[in-house]
Design a protein around this motif. Structure first.
Motif, PDB file in Angstrom:
ATOM      1  N   ASP A  54      -7.124  -5.559   5.715  1.00  0.00           N
ATOM      2  CA  ASP A  54      -5.926  -6.151   6.295  1.00  0.00           C
ATOM      3  C   ASP A  54      -5.802  -7.579   5.754  1.00  0.00           C
ATOM      4  O   ASP A  54      -6.621  -8.434   6.081  1.00  0.00           O
ATOM      5  CB  ASP A  54      -6.023  -6.149   7.820  1.00  0.00           C
ATOM      6  N   TYR A  55      -4.789  -7.818   4.934  1.00  0.00           N
ATOM      7  CA  TYR A  55      -4.632  -9.106   4.271  1.00  0.00           C
ATOM      8  C   TYR A  55      -3.298  -9.739   4.608  1.00  0.00           C
ATOM      9  O   TYR A  55      -2.295  -9.049   4.827  1.00  0.00           O
ATOM     10  CB  TYR A  55      -4.757  -8.941   2.748  1.00  0.00           C
ATOM     11  N   TRP A  56      -3.298 -11.069   4.620  1.00  0.00           N
ATOM     12  CA  TRP A  56      -2.111 -11.837   4.980  1.00  0.00           C
ATOM     13  C   TRP A  56      -1.831 -12.930   3.964  1.00  0.00           C
ATOM     14  O   TRP A  56      -2.746 -13.533   3.398  1.00  0.00           O
ATOM     15  CB  TRP A  56      -2.290 -12.497   6.351  1.00  0.00           C
ATOM     16  N   GLY A  57      -0.554 -13.182   3.739  1.00  0.00           N
ATOM     17  CA  GLY A  57      -0.160 -14.346   2.977  1.00  0.00           C
ATOM     18  C   GLY A  57      -0.237 -15.591   3.837  1.00  0.00           C
ATOM     19  O   GLY A  57      -0.536 -15.543   5.031  1.00  0.00           O
ATOM     20  N   GLN A  58       0.044 -16.730   3.241  1.00  0.00           N
ATOM     21  CA  GLN A  58      -0.028 -17.993   3.958  1.00  0.00           C
ATOM     22  C   GLN A  58       1.218 -18.282   4.787  1.00  0.00           C
ATOM     23  O   GLN A  58       1.209 -19.195   5.608  1.00  0.00           O
ATOM     24  CB  GLN A  58      -0.278 -19.143   2.982  1.00  0.00           C
ATOM     25  N   GLY A  59       2.255 -17.523   4.576  1.00  0.00           N
ATOM     26  CA  GLY A  59       3.470 -17.682   5.346  1.00  0.00           C
ATOM     27  C   GLY A  59       4.503 -18.546   4.645  1.00  0.00           C
ATOM     28  O   GLY A  59       4.167 -19.448   3.884  1.00  0.00           O
ATOM     29  N   THR A  60       5.764 -18.258   4.915  1.00  0.00           N
ATOM     30  CA  THR A  60       6.867 -19.048   4.391  1.00  0.00           C
ATOM     31  C   THR A  60       7.855 -19.313   5.521  1.00  0.00           C
ATOM     32  O   THR A  60       8.184 -18.418   6.298  1.00  0.00           O
ATOM     33  CB  THR A  60       7.549 -18.335   3.204  1.00  0.00           C
ATOM     34  N   GLN A  61       8.308 -20.550   5.626  1.00  0.00           N
ATOM     35  CA  GLN A  61       9.181 -20.958   6.717  1.00  0.00           C
ATOM     36  C   GLN A  61      10.617 -20.523   6.457  1.00  0.00           C
ATOM     37  O   GLN A  61      11.172 -20.774   5.385  1.00  0.00           O
ATOM     38  CB  GLN A  61       9.126 -22.475   6.905  1.00  0.00           C
ATOM     39  N   VAL A  62      11.208 -19.889   7.450  1.00  0.00           N
ATOM     40  CA  VAL A  62      12.628 -19.556   7.441  1.00  0.00           C
ATOM     41  C   VAL A  62      13.270 -20.263   8.632  1.00  0.00           C
ATOM     42  O   VAL A  62      12.882 -20.035   9.769  1.00  0.00           O
ATOM     43  CB  VAL A  62      12.875 -18.042   7.529  1.00  0.00           C
ATOM     44  N   VAL A 122       7.982 -18.531  10.967  1.00  0.00           N
ATOM     45  CA  VAL A 122       7.184 -18.411   9.761  1.00  0.00           C
ATOM     46  C   VAL A 122       7.022 -16.930   9.473  1.00  0.00           C
ATOM     47  O   VAL A 122       6.589 -16.166  10.341  1.00  0.00           O
ATOM     48  CB  VAL A 122       5.808 -19.087   9.899  1.00  0.00           C
ATOM     49  N   TYR A 123       7.371 -16.525   8.272  1.00  0.00           N
ATOM     50  CA  TYR A 123       7.304 -15.129   7.880  1.00  0.00           C
ATOM     51  C   TYR A 123       6.072 -14.901   7.011  1.00  0.00           C
ATOM     52  O   TYR A 123       5.839 -15.625   6.042  1.00  0.00           O
ATOM     53  CB  TYR A 123       8.573 -14.719   7.127  1.00  0.00           C
ATOM     54  N   TYR A 124       5.307 -13.875   7.364  1.00  0.00           N
ATOM     55  CA  TYR A 124       4.053 -13.575   6.689  1.00  0.00           C
ATOM     56  C   TYR A 124       4.120 -12.223   5.993  1.00  0.00           C
ATOM     57  O   TYR A 124       4.510 -11.226   6.599  1.00  0.00           O
ATOM     58  CB  TYR A 124       2.886 -13.547   7.682  1.00  0.00           C
ATOM     59  N   CYS A 125       3.701 -12.201   4.751  1.00  0.00           N
ATOM     60  CA  CYS A 125       3.524 -10.951   4.031  1.00  0.00           C
ATOM     61  C   CYS A 125       2.189 -10.335   4.430  1.00  0.00           C
ATOM     62  O   CYS A 125       1.208 -11.049   4.674  1.00  0.00           O
ATOM     63  CB  CYS A 125       3.574 -11.208   2.527  1.00  0.00           C
ATOM     64  N   ASN A 126       2.150  -9.018   4.502  1.00  0.00           N
ATOM     65  CA  ASN A 126       0.950  -8.327   4.957  1.00  0.00           C
ATOM     66  C   ASN A 126       0.726  -7.053   4.162  1.00  0.00           C
ATOM     67  O   ASN A 126       1.674  -6.355   3.810  1.00  0.00           O
ATOM     68  CB  ASN A 126       1.075  -7.997   6.453  1.00  0.00           C
ATOM     69  N   VAL A 127      -0.545  -6.755   3.902  1.00  0.00           N
ATOM     70  CA  VAL A 127      -0.941  -5.496   3.282  1.00  0.00           C
ATOM     71  C   VAL A 127      -2.072  -4.892   4.098  1.00  0.00           C
ATOM     72  O   VAL A 127      -3.096  -5.545   4.323  1.00  0.00           O
ATOM     73  CB  VAL A 127      -1.394  -5.675   1.821  1.00  0.00           C
ATOM     74  N   LYS A 128      -1.881  -3.678   4.534  1.00  0.00           N
ATOM     75  CA  LYS A 128      -2.919  -2.909   5.226  1.00  0.00           C
ATOM     76  C   LYS A 128      -3.295  -1.736   4.339  1.00  0.00           C
ATOM     77  O   LYS A 128      -2.419  -1.043   3.826  1.00  0.00           O
ATOM     78  CB  LYS A 128      -2.435  -2.412   6.585  1.00  0.00           C
ATOM     79  N   MET A 129      -4.604  -1.512   4.190  1.00  0.00           N
ATOM     80  CA  MET A 129      -5.074  -0.485   3.273  1.00  0.00           C
ATOM     81  C   MET A 129      -6.190   0.347   3.888  1.00  0.00           C
ATOM     82  O   MET A 129      -6.904  -0.108   4.783  1.00  0.00           O
ATOM     83  CB  MET A 129      -5.567  -1.118   1.968  1.00  0.00           C
ATOM     84  N   GLY A 130      -6.348   1.540   3.356  1.00  0.00           N
ATOM     85  CA  GLY A 130      -7.363   2.450   3.830  1.00  0.00           C
ATOM     86  C   GLY A 130      -6.851   3.342   4.942  1.00  0.00           C
ATOM     87  O   GLY A 130      -5.704   3.241   5.375  1.00  0.00           O
ATOM     88  N   VAL A 131      -7.728   4.214   5.399  1.00  0.00           N
ATOM     89  CA  VAL A 131      -7.393   5.133   6.471  1.00  0.00           C
ATOM     90  C   VAL A 131      -7.599   4.434   7.816  1.00  0.00           C
ATOM     91  O   VAL A 131      -8.662   3.876   8.077  1.00  0.00           O
ATOM     92  CB  VAL A 131      -8.246   6.405   6.394  1.00  0.00           C
ATOM     93  N   ARG A 132      -6.579   4.480   8.654  1.00  0.00           N
ATOM     94  CA  ARG A 132      -6.659   3.826   9.948  1.00  0.00           C
ATOM     95  C   ARG A 132      -7.747   4.448  10.811  1.00  0.00           C
ATOM     96  O   ARG A 132      -7.890   5.677  10.869  1.00  0.00           O
ATOM     97  CB  ARG A 132      -5.306   3.898  10.660  1.00  0.00           C
ATOM     98  N   ARG A 133      -8.506   3.616  11.489  1.00  0.00           N
ATOM     99  CA  ARG A 133      -9.588   4.068  12.334  1.00  0.00           C
ATOM    100  C   ARG A 133      -9.079   4.523  13.695  1.00  0.00           C
ATOM    101  O   ARG A 133      -7.915   4.329  14.040  1.00  0.00           O
ATOM    102  CB  ARG A 133     -10.621   2.945  12.492  1.00  0.00           C
ATOM    103  N   VAL A 134      -9.981   5.105  14.474  1.00  0.00           N
ATOM    104  CA  VAL A 134      -9.626   5.623  15.783  1.00  0.00           C
ATOM    105  C   VAL A 134      -9.035   4.525  16.671  1.00  0.00           C
ATOM    106  O   VAL A 134      -8.085   4.757  17.416  1.00  0.00           O
ATOM    107  CB  VAL A 134     -10.844   6.268  16.461  1.00  0.00           C
ATOM    108  N   GLY A 135      -9.567   3.318  16.564  1.00  0.00           N
ATOM    109  CA  GLY A 135      -9.088   2.221  17.380  1.00  0.00           C
ATOM    110  C   GLY A 135      -7.772   1.623  16.929  1.00  0.00           C
ATOM    111  O   GLY A 135      -7.293   0.670  17.550  1.00  0.00           O
TER     112      GLY A 135
END
Length: 123
Positions: A111-119, A92-105
């Motif tokens: 951090d957002y994800w799509g529902q996924g699509t089967q390949v 299952v392939y998931y689309c992802n978007v990460k935004m903002g400045v990454r924190r120390v950790g």
């Protein structure tokens, strides 16, 4: 709220090709990374490819030389061209978007994800 809409998954024979598309809507920050992850049954979710707003790209080792990620910034879309597909690419392939400045950790504030699509790659 960010919405990710994926398309392009399906069944393909080994050696074939597929092109995945993902369109993001909502509030998209100028600093962001869009990408694709995949998750096979019983396996952890792994990075396939990512493309930052600064133009840098990353690829997971299993797909290097076979997959290509691209972006359309005007439409907040990301694509994944998959060539020379192998049965091991089945997931299952998931689309992802990460935004903002990454924190120390190492985490991103958004951090957002799509529902996924089967390949599925099978003869």
């Amino acid at each position: 709220q960010v919405q990710l809409v994926e398309s392009g998954g399906g069944l393909v024979q080994p050696g074939g090709s597929l092109r995945l598309s993902c369109a993001a809507s909502g509030t998209i920050f100028s600093i962001n990374t869009m990408g694709w992850y995949r998750e096979a049954p019983g396996k952890e979710r792994d990075l396939v490819a990512s493309f930052s707003s600064l133009g840098s790209t990353k690829y997971g080792d299993p797909v290097k030389g076979r997959f290509t990620i691209s972006r359309d910034n005007a439409n907040n879309s990301v694509y994944l061209q998959m060539n020379s597909l192998k049965p091991e690419d089945t997931a299952v392939y998931y689309c992802n978007v990460k935004m903002g400045v990454r924190r120390v950790g190492g985490k991103f504030p958004y951090d957002y994800w799509g529902q996924g699509t089967q390949v599925t790659v099978s003869s």
